[in-house]
Design a protein around this motif. Structure first.
Motif, PDB file in Angstrom:
ATOM      1  N   SER A  14       0.487  -1.293   0.123  1.00  0.00           N
ATOM      2  CA  SER A  14       0.162  -0.018  -0.111  1.00  0.00           C
ATOM      3  C   SER A  14       0.848   1.071  -0.362  1.00  0.00           C
ATOM      4  O   SER A  14       0.661   1.810  -0.353  1.00  0.00           O
ATOM      5  N   SER A  15       1.516   1.042   0.805  1.00  0.00           N
ATOM      6  CA  SER A  15       2.656   2.076   0.593  1.00  0.00           C
ATOM      7  C   SER A  15       2.969   3.017  -0.595  1.00  0.00           C
ATOM      8  O   SER A  15       3.731   4.070  -1.301  1.00  0.00           O
ATOM      9  N   ILE A  16       3.564   1.691  -1.135  1.00  0.00           N
ATOM     10  CA  ILE A  16       4.570   1.907  -2.485  1.00  0.00           C
ATOM     11  C   ILE A  16       3.203   2.091  -3.414  1.00  0.00           C
ATOM     12  O   ILE A  16       4.113   3.160  -4.092  1.00  0.00           O
ATOM     13  N   ASP A  17       1.959   1.751  -3.582  1.00  0.00           N
ATOM     14  CA  ASP A  17       1.612   1.867  -4.486  1.00  0.00           C
ATOM     15  C   ASP A  17       0.778   3.446  -4.062  1.00  0.00           C
ATOM     16  O   ASP A  17       0.351   3.957  -5.403  1.00  0.00           O
ATOM     17  N   ALA A  18       0.539   4.221  -2.862  1.00  0.00           N
ATOM     18  CA  ALA A  18       1.002   5.237  -2.596  1.00  0.00           C
ATOM     19  C   ALA A  18       1.736   6.211  -3.070  1.00  0.00           C
ATOM     20  O   ALA A  18       1.532   7.302  -3.546  1.00  0.00           O
ATOM     21  N   LEU A  19       2.671   5.564  -3.491  1.00  0.00           N
ATOM     22  CA  LEU A  19       3.798   6.642  -3.163  1.00  0.00           C
ATOM     23  C   LEU A  19       3.620   7.090  -5.034  1.00  0.00           C
ATOM     24  O   LEU A  19       3.237   7.576  -5.576  1.00  0.00           O
TER      25      LEU A  19
END
Length: 328
Positions: A14-19
């Protein structure tokens, strides 16, 4: 064997996707295609700051010391957003090679440097040498710093392939594990690309109308999208199973990563064909974002070993296992 991801994996994804969602990747890719890589390298630096570049770099060299399952989680997200550059080479292959022959170079990778690799015979050209801080050449177990030669264009305009010749020898090692990790990472990218193509196609089918109805209500469109969804879902356990085999050093690891590459490649390719069929000719025009994902799938299906190469590896492994079983 448990294939489900745990909460920490989901949070990492999720953190990579958001970035990457915030990074306007279509604009980044289009700039990269023209040779303007500034926005793309800025994205890479942000990825490095989250630990993506240093996933397989040991902690003593400022990396995360993560494993193949974490790698698959990250690479699937990089595939979903079609991140340009030497993705497999920087995040997956170079860390394993350098750990064996030049560990003093690992810290730079974890810090955000990009690396690319020409890995004979199945990945003979290095990707995007123009942005790479380190170019490696691998052949017959020898790892060398490479000298870049002629550049070739790819069907994916964000990929530039270069011939590489060895110059400075760094050392010799068993490179089989590094190749398998490259195959695994490429499969994860394809899985992510396929998922974005499916999501984009379903969204388009719900909005595009013919004869007063959304085309997504037509049975033929539903069937095509369902077949893509099934293919991607059936490929995912093979991908995660291969990651576990690599992580745990199982003797089936080479077979499993090849099976995952074939399954994820086939699923992504079907997703690309279906997306083009549902969208029509506009789906392949350079002005339409979908084309950036379609052409990357076409390029990655044969990257790090063609489907025929990996099918042959699976068949060979199964035949050897059968012979061993008969002999015992």
């Amino acid at each position: 064997m448990r294939f489900a991801l745990d909460e920490s994996h989901e949070d990492f994804a999720s953190s990579i996707d958001a970035l990457l969602t915030k990074s306007d990747m279509p604009a980044v890719i289009r700039a990269w295609n023209t040779g303007d890589t500034a926005a793309g390298t800025a994205v890479w630096q942000r990825l490095a700051d989250t630990g993506v570049n240093g996933l397989l770099v040991p902690e003593e060299h400022d990396g995360l010391g993560a494993d193949a399952v974490d790698l698959v989680v990250a690479l699937e997200q990089l595939g979903r957003h079609a991140v340009p550059g030497p993705v497999v080479e920087t995040v997956a292959v170079a860390p394993l090679l350098l750990a064996a022959v030049a560990p003093d170079r690992l810290g730079a990778l974890a810090g955000g440097s990009l690396a690319t690799v020409a890995f004979a015979p199945h990945a003979p050209y290095a990707v995007d040498t123009g942005v790479a801080d380190l170019v490696l050449h691998v052949a017959d177990g020898t790892v060398s710093v490479g000298t870049v030669g002629r550049v070739r264009e790819s069907v994916d305009r964000s990929r530039r392939l270069s011939e590489v010749s060895p110059s400075e020898t760094l050392g010799t090692t068993d490179t089989a594990a590094a190749f398998d990790v490259g195959v695994l990472a490429s499969a994860a990218q394809l899985q992510g690309l396929g998922r974005t193509l499916l999501d984009t196609t379903v969204e388009y089918a719900q909005q595009r109308k013919q004869f007063g109805k959304a085309i997504g209500s037509f049975q033929a469109i539903k069937h095509h999208c369902a077949e893509v969804a099934v293919g991607l879902e059936m490929a995912r356990p093979l991908l995660h199973g291969a990651a576990i085999a690599v992580r745990d050093g199982l003797p089936t690891a080479s077979r499993d990563v090849s099976a995952a590459k074939v399954a994820c490649g086939d699923a992504a390719y079907r997703a690309a064909r279906t997306a083009l069929q549902v969208h029509g000719a506009i789906g392949y025009t350079q002005e339409y974002d979908l084309s950036l994902w379609i052409t990357k799938v076409r390029a990655l299906v044969t990257a790090w070993g063609t489907p025929d190469v990996h099918r042959a590896r699976v068949v060979d492994a199964l035949e050897k296992a059968e012979i061993a079983g008969v002999a015992s």
